[in-house]
Design a protein around this motif. Structure first.
Motif, PDB file in Angstrom:
ATOM      1  N   MET A 111       1.072  -1.267  -0.061  1.00  0.00           N
ATOM      2  CA  MET A 111      -0.028  -0.063   0.133  1.00  0.00           C
ATOM      3  C   MET A 111       0.885   1.263  -0.102  1.00  0.00           C
ATOM      4  O   MET A 111       0.369   2.300  -0.434  1.00  0.00           O
ATOM      5  CB  MET A 111      -0.882   0.197   1.186  1.00  0.00           C
ATOM      6  N   ALA A 137      -9.578   1.944  -0.088  1.00  0.00           N
ATOM      7  CA  ALA A 137      -8.557   0.890  -0.877  1.00  0.00           C
ATOM      8  C   ALA A 137      -8.962  -0.510  -0.046  1.00  0.00           C
ATOM      9  O   ALA A 137      -8.718  -0.643   0.971  1.00  0.00           O
ATOM     10  CB  ALA A 137      -7.294   1.201  -0.613  1.00  0.00           C
ATOM     11  N   LEU A 148      -7.720  -6.094  -5.317  1.00  0.00           N
ATOM     12  CA  LEU A 148      -8.071  -4.642  -4.949  1.00  0.00           C
ATOM     13  C   LEU A 148      -9.024  -3.940  -5.586  1.00  0.00           C
ATOM     14  O   LEU A 148      -8.949  -3.915  -6.667  1.00  0.00           O
ATOM     15  CB  LEU A 148      -6.388  -4.053  -5.150  1.00  0.00           C
ATOM     16  N   LEU A 207     -10.022   0.059  -5.487  1.00  0.00           N
ATOM     17  CA  LEU A 207      -9.688   1.535  -5.136  1.00  0.00           C
ATOM     18  C   LEU A 207     -10.968   2.464  -5.733  1.00  0.00           C
ATOM     19  O   LEU A 207     -11.252   2.280  -6.813  1.00  0.00           O
ATOM     20  CB  LEU A 207      -8.521   2.304  -5.950  1.00  0.00           C
TER      21      LEU A 207
END
Ligand code: OGA
Ligand code: MN
Length: 211
Positions: free
Chosen positions: A92, A140, A180, A182
């Motif tokens: 991250m 996130a 992931l 976002l």
């Protein structure tokens, strides 16, 4: 010799897509060893009862409202990360630096918690930015569910038209291992649909400095 990246993805491509649409979905973002270490760790943390019922609101107005959200969370302590959590944190951090370099976002830190939605739990449509603070800029979420299939439910529903919000089109994201998601925290309404199985994730918010 250079160190291999902690994130298994093209971070510049992620930044461009975030700039273009305001959200990005990246399958296999978290390298398998880092993800597997987390899966092993959360099996213990969850079963030992170290998570707490998630609250809604902020500060003095914080309260558990299971009709709005019925997940359980455990915040990460950035100064006291386990080895498994460090793999995630490093990935991250790489992403944060690329987002700053390419999009000039001025993200200065990350706050993150482990989350578990027991079977049947949900989180109603909401925005991630609190009314009282504009600090959260990018949400996130990394999913930690090996062998998850579309039949297991638990999709993250993102309403992709910022103006139309929950009246507009949406995208359902299956919470598969290593993926992931976002999105811009203040712009996209989203919700978590009930699942048939226990659903695990690491949810983080990149923050900027606000007055
Ligand atoms: C949240 C949230 C989405 C997910 O924790 O604010 O929206 O897919 N989570 O777990
Ligand atoms: Mn959210």
């Amino acid at each position: 010799m250079t160190t291999p990246p902690a994130a298994g993805a093209d971070l510049s491509a992620i930044a461009s897509e975030l700039a273009a649409t305001g959200y990005v979905i990246v399958p296999d973002f978290l390298p398998r060893p880092a993800g597997e270490a987390l899966v092993t760790e959360i099996a213990t943390l969850w079963h030992d009862g170290t998570y707490r019922a998630a609250a809604v609101g902020r500060g003095g107005e914080k309260q558990v409202r299971a009709e709005i959200r019925s997940d359980h969370v455990r915040w990460l302590e950035p100064t006291d990360l386990t080895t498994a959590q460090s793999g995630y944190w490093t990935a991250m951090e790489e992403l944060r630096l690329v987002l700053n370099r390419e999009l000039f976002l001025g993200l200065f830190d990350l706050e993150a918690h482990l989350a578990c939605f027991p079977a049947g739990a949900h989180y109603k449509a909401h925005l991630d930015r609190h009314r009282e603070s504009e600090a959260r800029l990018v949400s996130a979420i990394v999913y930690l569910n090996p062998d998850w299939t579309a039949d297991d439910g638990g999709e993250l529903r993102i309403y992709t038209d910022r103006e139309a919000a929950v009246k507009g089109p949406y995208l359902d994201v299956v919470p598969e291992f290593g993926k992931l998601v976002l999105f811009l925290s203040g712009d996209f309404w989203h919700e978590v649909l009930p699942s048939r199985r226990e659903r695990h994730s690491l949810t983080g918010w990149f923050r900027r400095r606000v007055e």
